[in-house]
Scaffold this motif. Structure first.
Motif, PDB file in Angstrom:
ATOM      1  N   ARG A  52       0.904   9.818  15.611  1.00 20.01           N
ATOM      2  CA  ARG A  52       1.605   9.151  14.517  1.00 20.01           C
ATOM      3  C   ARG A  52       2.249  10.220  13.620  1.00 20.01           C
ATOM      4  O   ARG A  52       1.798  11.367  13.557  1.00 20.01           O
ATOM      5  CB  ARG A  52       0.641   8.289  13.683  1.00 20.01           C
ATOM      6  CG  ARG A  52       0.059   7.101  14.438  1.00 20.01           C
ATOM      7  CD  ARG A  52       1.143   6.072  14.747  1.00 20.01           C
ATOM      8  NE  ARG A  52       0.575   4.903  15.396  1.00 20.01           N
ATOM      9  CZ  ARG A  52       0.471   4.740  16.706  1.00 20.01           C
ATOM     10  NH1 ARG A  52       0.855   5.710  17.529  1.00 20.01           N
ATOM     11  NH2 ARG A  52      -0.032   3.642  17.204  1.00 20.01           N
ATOM     12  N   ASP A  62       4.545   6.163   2.528  1.00 18.53           N
ATOM     13  CA  ASP A  62       4.389   5.089   3.533  1.00 18.53           C
ATOM     14  C   ASP A  62       3.110   5.352   4.326  1.00 18.53           C
ATOM     15  O   ASP A  62       3.042   6.280   5.138  1.00 18.53           O
ATOM     16  CB  ASP A  62       5.604   5.060   4.458  1.00 18.53           C
ATOM     17  CG  ASP A  62       5.513   3.947   5.499  1.00 18.53           C
ATOM     18  OD1 ASP A  62       4.620   3.052   5.350  1.00 18.53           O
ATOM     19  OD2 ASP A  62       6.306   3.950   6.453  1.00 18.53           O
ATOM     20  N   LEU A  63       2.086   4.510   4.087  1.00 19.30           N
ATOM     21  CA  LEU A  63       0.784   4.715   4.733  1.00 19.30           C
ATOM     22  C   LEU A  63       0.600   3.890   6.014  1.00 19.30           C
ATOM     23  O   LEU A  63      -0.415   4.028   6.686  1.00 19.30           O
ATOM     24  CB  LEU A  63      -0.338   4.358   3.747  1.00 19.30           C
ATOM     25  CG  LEU A  63      -0.386   5.191   2.460  1.00 19.30           C
ATOM     26  CD1 LEU A  63      -1.471   4.633   1.533  1.00 19.30           C
ATOM     27  CD2 LEU A  63      -0.654   6.648   2.792  1.00 19.30           C
ATOM     28  N   SER A  64       1.567   3.060   6.348  1.00 15.20           N
ATOM     29  CA  SER A  64       1.388   2.163   7.503  1.00 15.20           C
ATOM     30  C   SER A  64       1.131   2.897   8.826  1.00 15.20           C
ATOM     31  O   SER A  64       0.350   2.404   9.665  1.00 15.20           O
ATOM     32  CB  SER A  64       2.598   1.232   7.636  1.00 15.20           C
ATOM     33  OG  SER A  64       3.802   1.977   7.796  1.00 15.20           O
ATOM     34  N   PRO A  65       1.760   4.083   9.068  1.00 16.40           N
ATOM     35  CA  PRO A  65       1.447   4.760  10.342  1.00 16.40           C
ATOM     36  C   PRO A  65       0.004   5.206  10.475  1.00 16.40           C
ATOM     37  O   PRO A  65      -0.445   5.548  11.579  1.00 16.40           O
ATOM     38  CB  PRO A  65       2.403   5.967  10.327  1.00 16.40           C
ATOM     39  CG  PRO A  65       3.511   5.579   9.412  1.00 16.40           C
ATOM     40  CD  PRO A  65       2.854   4.759   8.348  1.00 16.40           C
ATOM     41  N   SER A  69      -2.747   3.353   9.886  1.00 19.48           N
ATOM     42  CA  SER A  69      -3.692   2.266  10.144  1.00 19.48           C
ATOM     43  C   SER A  69      -4.373   2.423  11.511  1.00 19.48           C
ATOM     44  O   SER A  69      -5.599   2.278  11.647  1.00 19.48           O
ATOM     45  CB  SER A  69      -2.991   0.912  10.046  1.00 19.48           C
ATOM     46  OG  SER A  69      -1.906   0.833  10.972  1.00 19.48           O
ATOM     47  N   ASP A  70      -3.585   2.732  12.563  1.00 15.47           N
ATOM     48  CA  ASP A  70      -4.177   2.912  13.895  1.00 15.47           C
ATOM     49  C   ASP A  70      -5.099   4.128  13.931  1.00 15.47           C
ATOM     50  O   ASP A  70      -6.149   4.102  14.591  1.00 15.47           O
ATOM     51  CB  ASP A  70      -3.074   3.081  14.942  1.00 15.47           C
ATOM     52  CG  ASP A  70      -2.277   1.799  15.156  1.00 15.47           C
ATOM     53  OD1 ASP A  70      -2.747   0.742  14.692  1.00 15.47           O
ATOM     54  OD2 ASP A  70      -1.211   1.859  15.777  1.00 15.47           O
ATOM     55  N   GLU A 105      -8.372   3.184  12.126  1.00 20.33           N
ATOM     56  CA  GLU A 105      -9.163   2.225  12.923  1.00 20.33           C
ATOM     57  C   GLU A 105      -9.921   2.930  14.046  1.00 20.33           C
ATOM     58  O   GLU A 105     -11.114   2.683  14.258  1.00 20.33           O
ATOM     59  CB  GLU A 105      -8.249   1.143  13.492  1.00 20.33           C
ATOM     60  CG  GLU A 105      -8.994   0.117  14.348  1.00 20.33           C
ATOM     61  CD  GLU A 105      -8.056  -0.897  14.965  1.00 20.33           C
ATOM     62  OE1 GLU A 105      -8.546  -1.766  15.708  1.00 20.33           O
ATOM     63  OE2 GLU A 105      -6.827  -0.818  14.714  1.00 20.33           O
ATOM     64  N   GLN A 134     -10.908   6.833   3.064  1.00 25.30           N
ATOM     65  CA  GLN A 134     -11.101   5.617   3.871  1.00 25.30           C
ATOM     66  C   GLN A 134     -12.377   5.662   4.697  1.00 25.30           C
ATOM     67  O   GLN A 134     -12.637   4.745   5.503  1.00 25.30           O
ATOM     68  CB  GLN A 134      -9.899   5.423   4.801  1.00 25.30           C
ATOM     69  CG  GLN A 134      -8.575   5.266   4.069  1.00 25.30           C
ATOM     70  CD  GLN A 134      -8.592   4.081   3.113  1.00 25.30           C
ATOM     71  OE1 GLN A 134      -8.901   2.959   3.488  1.00 25.30           O
ATOM     72  NE2 GLN A 134      -8.257   4.348   1.836  1.00 25.30           N
TER      73      GLN A 134
END
Length: 354
Positions: free
Chosen positions: A245, A258-261, A263-264, A267, A310
């Motif tokens: 990512r 932008d923190l969306s990349p 998430s994977d 996880e 996190q």
């Protein structure tokens, strides 16, 4: 002992009776031994059948009946063969064992005595009730061997020129056969049955044979023979592919916009404790190289700090800073330089259990 056409008593009833009983027990003992030899196999087959249900069954059979030693030596004509038949009611209380009540009609034997008094034609017949234990041994899913051993309560009769004589008593009885189940509830049987020493001094007697073909209907026999399911092997490991990512930054900035990349990345790190992440910081070529190296480090550290917030442990995070080295594209334009202001995250592929 053949059927007696006269009423003359035997000369030595004690000896005859002793011999008859000895022979009877010897013959039934042999059949009993055969059934006992099958016992370990039936118990073994029974142990693996978890789908079995107790049930009742009804059956009928017919075939050839034979009165062994059915005539005396003075007979000019002797017919020891006839049609015999039977009907059964049974209870199957385990996969290989049943209790069975059976009505049997052995037909009749006929002999003519022209030279002894009172001369004429005599007819002897036997019928009765048998209570037996039935053992079966599966050969295939549809074919079985079976055997029965029990007691016959016989009722005999002799008719001829003299007054009709009747008598009744008990005798051992056994049967062996082959069964073919052609549907879930219907079975076809081929069997030979033997009654030992059936008769008395009053009537005379005979060893009775009954070879038949028959059918059985089984109530509630919705089951299959003892067939064990193939065990399912435990699931093998799964290979997770590598995960890549990227985050991009503003000019001369290490702020995460932008923190969306991520998430994977988060996880996988939280789900698999053995996973590690490599964070590589980059800058464009604007300014001094040493400053850009420091800027790329601050960008990588900002991402690492967020991952720790996190719940990712610090020892699973590896930071690398490259400054303006290894650009993804040249720095000739503003758009190109924006692509080089980045952080690349990389989790290597790994093998995990399902």
């Amino acid at each position: 002992m053949p059927w007696q056409h006269g009423a003359t008593p035997p000369t030595s009833p004690i000896d005859k009776e002793t011999i008859a009983m000895s022979v009877s027990f010897l013959n039934i003992g042999r059949l009993g031994t055969l059934l006992c030899l099958c016992l370990p196999f039936t118990v073994s087959a029974e142990a693996g059948d978890d789908t079995y249900a107790d049930h009742l069954y009804l059956g009928a059979k017919a075939g050839w009946s034979h009165y062994h030693n059915g005539c005396e030596s003075g007979a000019s004509d002797c017919d020891k063969d006839d049609l015999g038949w039977g009907a059964q009611l049974g209870y199957q209380f385990s996969p290989n064992w049943a209790a069975e009540l059976e009505y049997l009609d052995f037909g009749q034997a006929e002999a003519t005595y022209p030279f002894t008094y009172p001369h004429g034609t005599y007819t002897g017949s036997q019928r009765g009730w048998a209570l037996s234990a039935r053992a079966s041994l599966p050969v295939t899913e549809q074919v079985e061997l079976f055997g029965k051993l029990g007691a016959l309560y016989w009722q005999g009769k002799v008719e001829g020129p003299t007054p009709t004589r009747k008598d009744e008593g008990w005798a051992p009885v056994a049967e062996v056969g082959l069964g073919y189940r052609f549907s879930q509830r219907w079975q076809l049987n081929l069997a030979t049955q033997y009654g030992d020493g059936v008769g008395s001094d009053e009537l005379g007697g005979s060893n009775l044979w009954l070879t038949t073909i028959g059918v059985q209907y089984r109530f509630g026999a919705d089951r299959t023979r003892a067939v064990q399911p193939t065990p399912t092997p435990p699931p093998g490991p799964v290979v997770l592919p590598a995960l890549h990512r990227e985050l991009h930054f503003g000019f001369d900035s290490s702020e995460l916009t932008d923190l969306s990349p991520l998430s994977d990345i988060i996880e996988r790190l939280l789900r698999y404790p053995d996973a590690q992440v490599f964070i590589q910081g980059f800058a464009d070529s604007t300014g001094r190289s040493q400053y850009n190296l420091s800027l790329s480090h601050r960008r990588a550290q900002a991402v690492a700090d967020y991952l720790q917030s996190q719940g990712v442990e610090p020892d699973r995070i590896r930071i690398e800073d490259f400054g303006e080295r290894l650009p993804v594209i040249d720095n000739a334009t503003a758009e190109h330089r924006a692509q080089n202001r980045r952080v690349h995250l990389y989790i290597p592929g790994m093998e995990v259990d399902q």
